[in-house]
Design a protein around this motif. Structure first.
Motif, PDB file in Angstrom:
ATOM      1  N   PRO A   4     -19.188 -17.409  -8.006  1.00  0.00           N
ATOM      2  CA  PRO A   4     -19.694 -16.113  -8.476  1.00  0.00           C
ATOM      3  C   PRO A   4     -20.218 -15.235  -7.336  1.00  0.00           C
ATOM      4  O   PRO A   4     -20.061 -14.011  -7.373  1.00  0.00           O
ATOM      5  CB  PRO A   4     -20.832 -16.489  -9.434  1.00  0.00           C
ATOM      6  CG  PRO A   4     -20.560 -17.877  -9.857  1.00  0.00           C
ATOM      7  CD  PRO A   4     -19.870 -18.522  -8.688  1.00  0.00           C
ATOM      8  N   VAL A   5     -20.795 -15.862  -6.309  1.00  0.00           N
ATOM      9  CA  VAL A   5     -21.293 -15.096  -5.168  1.00  0.00           C
ATOM     10  C   VAL A   5     -20.123 -14.527  -4.367  1.00  0.00           C
ATOM     11  O   VAL A   5     -20.140 -13.367  -3.955  1.00  0.00           O
ATOM     12  CB  VAL A   5     -22.206 -15.970  -4.277  1.00  0.00           C
ATOM     13  CG1 VAL A   5     -22.614 -15.231  -3.016  1.00  0.00           C
ATOM     14  CG2 VAL A   5     -23.433 -16.428  -5.052  1.00  0.00           C
ATOM     15  N   ARG A  10     -16.824  -9.768  -2.845  1.00  0.00           N
ATOM     16  CA  ARG A  10     -15.536  -9.062  -2.831  1.00  0.00           C
ATOM     17  C   ARG A  10     -15.615  -7.782  -3.646  1.00  0.00           C
ATOM     18  O   ARG A  10     -15.116  -6.729  -3.229  1.00  0.00           O
ATOM     19  CB  ARG A  10     -14.422  -9.963  -3.349  1.00  0.00           C
ATOM     20  CG  ARG A  10     -13.960 -11.011  -2.349  1.00  0.00           C
ATOM     21  CD  ARG A  10     -12.674 -11.700  -2.763  1.00  0.00           C
ATOM     22  NE  ARG A  10     -12.729 -12.273  -4.114  1.00  0.00           N
ATOM     23  CZ  ARG A  10     -13.161 -13.486  -4.404  1.00  0.00           C
ATOM     24  NH1 ARG A  10     -13.578 -14.278  -3.446  1.00  0.00           N
ATOM     25  NH2 ARG A  10     -13.159 -13.920  -5.649  1.00  0.00           N
ATOM     26  N   HIS A  11     -16.250  -7.859  -4.805  1.00  0.00           N
ATOM     27  CA  HIS A  11     -16.383  -6.689  -5.680  1.00  0.00           C
ATOM     28  C   HIS A  11     -17.231  -5.607  -4.999  1.00  0.00           C
ATOM     29  O   HIS A  11     -16.879  -4.423  -5.024  1.00  0.00           O
ATOM     30  CB  HIS A  11     -17.000  -7.116  -7.012  1.00  0.00           C
ATOM     31  CG  HIS A  11     -17.034  -6.043  -8.042  1.00  0.00           C
ATOM     32  ND1 HIS A  11     -15.909  -5.637  -8.719  1.00  0.00           N
ATOM     33  CD2 HIS A  11     -18.053  -5.276  -8.494  1.00  0.00           C
ATOM     34  CE1 HIS A  11     -16.237  -4.671  -9.549  1.00  0.00           C
ATOM     35  NE2 HIS A  11     -17.538  -4.432  -9.434  1.00  0.00           N
TER      36      HIS A  11
END
Length: 124
Positions: A4-5, A10-11
């Motif tokens: 998730p990190v 990336r997002h």
């Protein structure tokens, strides 16, 4: 690094890239404005995990988005933290030694504010 990190980095990098391009800034322009190298901006936009937080924050400042991050991290937005803190509050608060505090002379005489002319809770 937890997946998730990695996805969040990336997002965030993608969103920084989009914000930069919508403002018609090149990567070189952004690098110059935040005081870093072109390769650091490229890595940041790629979601590289080694990019320092202050570099992201300087980029957000240049892009006019820093206040959004500050608002997200504000204590009022931390519902879980507030709930946990509230669970730790005592049911009642007693004075030290269990004795009632003595009234001050200004309170006994009915003189509101006393010599200071202020509220006893001034500063709260």
């Amino acid at each position: 690094m937890p997946p998730p990190v990695a996805r969040a980095l990336r997002h965030l990098g993608h969103d920084l890239s989009m914000a930069r391009r919508m403002r018609r800034l090149t990567q070189e322009d952004l690098a110059q404005r935040i005081g870093t190298s072109l390769s650091t901006v490229r890595r940041m936009e790629d979601g590289y995990p080694g990019t320092a937080l202050h570099t992201f924050l300087r980029a957000l400042h240049v892009l006019g988005r820093l206040e959004d991050v500050v608002k997200i991290m504000a204590l009022e937005q931390d519902t879980l933290g507030l709930e946990l803190a509230q669970d730790q509050l005592p049911q009642r608060v007693r004075s030290a030694g269990g004795k009632k505090p003595k009234a001050r002379p200004s309170e006994e005489s009915g003189n509101e504010g006393g010599a200071t002319g202020g509220d006893e809770f001034e500063g709260f």
